[in-house]
Scaffold this motif. Structure first.
Motif, PDB file in Angstrom:
ATOM      1  N   SER A  81       0.814  -1.217   0.000  1.00  0.00           N
ATOM      2  CA  SER A  81       0.000   0.000   0.000  1.00  0.00           C
ATOM      3  C   SER A  81       0.852   1.274   0.000  1.00  0.00           C
ATOM      4  CB  SER A  81      -0.973   0.003   1.174  1.00  0.00           C
ATOM      5  OG  SER A  81      -0.270  -0.050   2.380  1.00  0.00           O
ATOM      6  N   VAL A  82       2.174   1.113  -0.036  1.00  0.00           N
ATOM      7  CA  VAL A  82       3.058   2.271  -0.157  1.00  0.00           C
ATOM      8  C   VAL A  82       3.524   2.326  -1.612  1.00  0.00           C
ATOM      9  CG1 VAL A  82       5.183   3.362   0.647  1.00  0.00           C
ATOM     10  CG2 VAL A  82       3.832   1.965   2.236  1.00  0.00           C
ATOM     11  N   PRO A  83       3.190   3.407  -2.316  1.00  0.00           N
ATOM     12  CA  PRO A  83       3.575   3.496  -3.728  1.00  0.00           C
ATOM     13  C   PRO A  83       5.096   3.523  -3.934  1.00  0.00           C
ATOM     14  CG  PRO A  83       1.875   5.116  -3.191  1.00  0.00           C
ATOM     15  CD  PRO A  83       2.357   4.529  -1.892  1.00  0.00           C
ATOM     16  N   ASP A  84       5.513   3.142  -5.114  1.00  0.00           N
ATOM     17  CA  ASP A  84       6.928   3.159  -5.488  1.00  0.00           C
ATOM     18  C   ASP A  84       7.513   4.563  -5.337  1.00  0.00           C
ATOM     19  OD1 ASP A  84       6.296   0.602  -6.320  1.00  0.00           O
ATOM     20  OD2 ASP A  84       6.728   0.942  -8.430  1.00  0.00           O
ATOM     21  N   SER A  85       8.760   4.605  -4.886  1.00  0.00           N
ATOM     22  CA  SER A  85       9.557   5.847  -4.867  1.00  0.00           C
ATOM     23  C   SER A  85       8.844   7.025  -4.214  1.00  0.00           C
ATOM     24  CB  SER A  85       9.955   6.232  -6.302  1.00  0.00           C
ATOM     25  OG  SER A  85      10.653   5.187  -6.918  1.00  0.00           O
ATOM     26  N   ARG A 111      12.088  -0.500  -3.164  1.00  0.00           N
ATOM     27  CA  ARG A 111      11.009  -0.093  -4.062  1.00  0.00           C
ATOM     28  C   ARG A 111      10.342   1.201  -3.595  1.00  0.00           C
ATOM     29  NH1 ARG A 111       5.813  -0.102  -3.946  1.00  0.00           N
ATOM     30  NH2 ARG A 111       5.595  -1.370  -2.076  1.00  0.00           N
ATOM     31  N   VAL A 112      10.110   1.337  -2.281  1.00  0.00           N
ATOM     32  CA  VAL A 112       9.384   2.513  -1.781  1.00  0.00           C
ATOM     33  C   VAL A 112      10.278   3.737  -1.599  1.00  0.00           C
ATOM     34  CG1 VAL A 112       7.626   1.072  -0.690  1.00  0.00           C
ATOM     35  CG2 VAL A 112       9.523   1.950   0.691  1.00  0.00           C
ATOM     36  N   LEU A 113      11.595   3.524  -1.514  1.00  0.00           N
ATOM     37  CA  LEU A 113      12.508   4.655  -1.334  1.00  0.00           C
ATOM     38  C   LEU A 113      12.590   5.505  -2.596  1.00  0.00           C
ATOM     39  CD1 LEU A 113      15.598   3.200   0.583  1.00  0.00           C
ATOM     40  CD2 LEU A 113      14.039   4.988   1.385  1.00  0.00           C
ATOM     41  N   ARG A 114      12.593   6.808  -2.393  1.00  0.00           N
ATOM     42  CA  ARG A 114      12.851   7.734  -3.498  1.00  0.00           C
ATOM     43  C   ARG A 114      14.329   7.604  -3.871  1.00  0.00           C
ATOM     44  NH1 ARG A 114       9.621  11.717  -4.745  1.00  0.00           N
ATOM     45  NH2 ARG A 114       7.732  12.037  -3.563  1.00  0.00           N
ATOM     46  N   PRO A 115      14.684   7.916  -5.104  1.00  0.00           N
ATOM     47  CA  PRO A 115      16.117   7.949  -5.454  1.00  0.00           C
ATOM     48  C   PRO A 115      16.853   8.886  -4.490  1.00  0.00           C
ATOM     49  CG  PRO A 115      14.768   8.129  -7.426  1.00  0.00           C
ATOM     50  CD  PRO A 115      13.828   8.227  -6.247  1.00  0.00           C
ATOM     51  N   GLY A 116      17.923   8.406  -3.917  1.00  0.00           N
ATOM     52  CA  GLY A 116      18.669   9.176  -2.924  1.00  0.00           C
ATOM     53  C   GLY A 116      18.178   8.975  -1.504  1.00  0.00           C
ATOM     54  N   GLY A 117      17.105   8.184  -1.315  1.00  0.00           N
ATOM     55  CA  GLY A 117      16.579   7.905   0.017  1.00  0.00           C
ATOM     56  C   GLY A 117      17.479   6.949   0.786  1.00  0.00           C
ATOM     57  N   LYS A 118      17.228   6.830   2.072  1.00  0.00           N
ATOM     58  CA  LYS A 118      18.071   5.987   2.930  1.00  0.00           C
ATOM     59  C   LYS A 118      17.215   5.104   3.826  1.00  0.00           C
ATOM     60  CE  LYS A 118      22.150   8.724   2.860  1.00  0.00           C
ATOM     61  NZ  LYS A 118      22.932   8.130   1.836  1.00  0.00           N
ATOM     62  N   MET A 119      17.794   3.959   4.201  1.00  0.00           N
ATOM     63  CA  MET A 119      17.196   3.103   5.215  1.00  0.00           C
ATOM     64  C   MET A 119      18.116   3.123   6.433  1.00  0.00           C
ATOM     65  SD  MET A 119      16.235  -0.943   5.325  1.00  0.00           S
ATOM     66  CE  MET A 119      17.669  -1.700   6.058  1.00  0.00           C
ATOM     67  N   TYR A 120      17.580   3.545   7.557  1.00  0.00           N
ATOM     68  CA  TYR A 120      18.322   3.551   8.813  1.00  0.00           C
ATOM     69  C   TYR A 120      17.939   2.297   9.571  1.00  0.00           C
ATOM     70  CZ  TYR A 120      19.257   8.401   7.726  1.00  0.00           C
ATOM     71  OH  TYR A 120      19.679   9.540   7.105  1.00  0.00           O
ATOM     72  N   PHE A 121      18.932   1.467   9.893  1.00  0.00           N
ATOM     73  CA  PHE A 121      18.557   0.232  10.572  1.00  0.00           C
ATOM     74  C   PHE A 121      19.540  -0.197  11.646  1.00  0.00           C
ATOM     75  CE2 PHE A 121      21.206  -1.331   7.156  1.00  0.00           C
ATOM     76  CZ  PHE A 121      21.731  -2.547   7.560  1.00  0.00           C
ATOM     77  N   ILE A 122      18.932  -0.809  12.658  1.00  0.00           N
ATOM     78  CA  ILE A 122      19.650  -1.462  13.747  1.00  0.00           C
ATOM     79  C   ILE A 122      18.968  -2.809  13.912  1.00  0.00           C
ATOM     80  CG2 ILE A 122      20.170  -1.465  16.207  1.00  0.00           C
ATOM     81  CD1 ILE A 122      19.930   1.595  16.154  1.00  0.00           C
TER      82      ILE A 122
END
Length: 166
Positions: A81-85, A111-122
């Motif tokens: 339910s989250v659109p691409d980019s 898929r859901v991240l915009r170009p240049g987006g980031k995933m912060y994870f622990i």
């Protein structure tokens, strides 16, 4: 780790209205909301339906500075339910261990991240030896032996500039 989100020199991609869009996986009661930057749009997910009530109860203090968009009852590998980019950054703290398919979850995040987006994870998934048998039994939805780094390499996405790990 989330202090970076408040750094004005950080160049995360914004939506069409020049807003930062954050997606938090397995948000629970909203523990990380106090770290989020003012004016951001916040989308929360969790696999536990009662998390929505806790999140909305705890949201009151942050309501003036964060735009709560919606809660999605889902798991990290099903963000349909989250659109691409459309997302500037994904917050993923102790979430991939509850995913039944880490590879699919990582591909959904990309898929859901915009170009240049980031995933912060622990993640707390380095070794089952770290956790007692009691902890593993009580937390049956948490697979403490998930190896995120290995998944990133297998998918040939480990070298992308979007992964920010603590």
């Amino acid at each position: 780790l989330l202090k970076e989100l408040r750094d004005p020199s950080l160049e995360l991609p914004l939506n069409e209205e020049d807003e930062l869009v954050l997606l938090e996986l397995n948000a629970g009661g909203g523990t990380n909301m106090s770290y989020l930057p003012d004016g951001c749009i916040y989308i929360a997910t969790d696999h536990w339906d009662e998390a929505k009530d806790y999140l909305e109860q705890n949201f009151g203090d942050s309501e003036a500075r964060i735009k709560y968009d919606r809660f999605l009852l889902t798991i990290p590998e099903r963000l349909t339910s989250v659109p691409d980019s459309t997302v500037s950054a994904v917050l993923c703290f102790h979430s991939l261990c509850s995913s039944s398919n880490v590879n699919l979850a990582l591909l959904e995040i990309l898929r859901v991240l915009r170009p240049g987006g980031k995933m912060y994870f622990i993640e707390h998934v380095r070794s089952k030896k770290t956790f007692s048998k009691i902890w593993i039994t009580q937390n049956e939805l948490c697979l403490a032996d998930v190896r995120v780094g290995l998944s990133l390499r297998r998918l040939q996405i480990a070298d992308r500039d979007c992964w920010v790990q603590q």
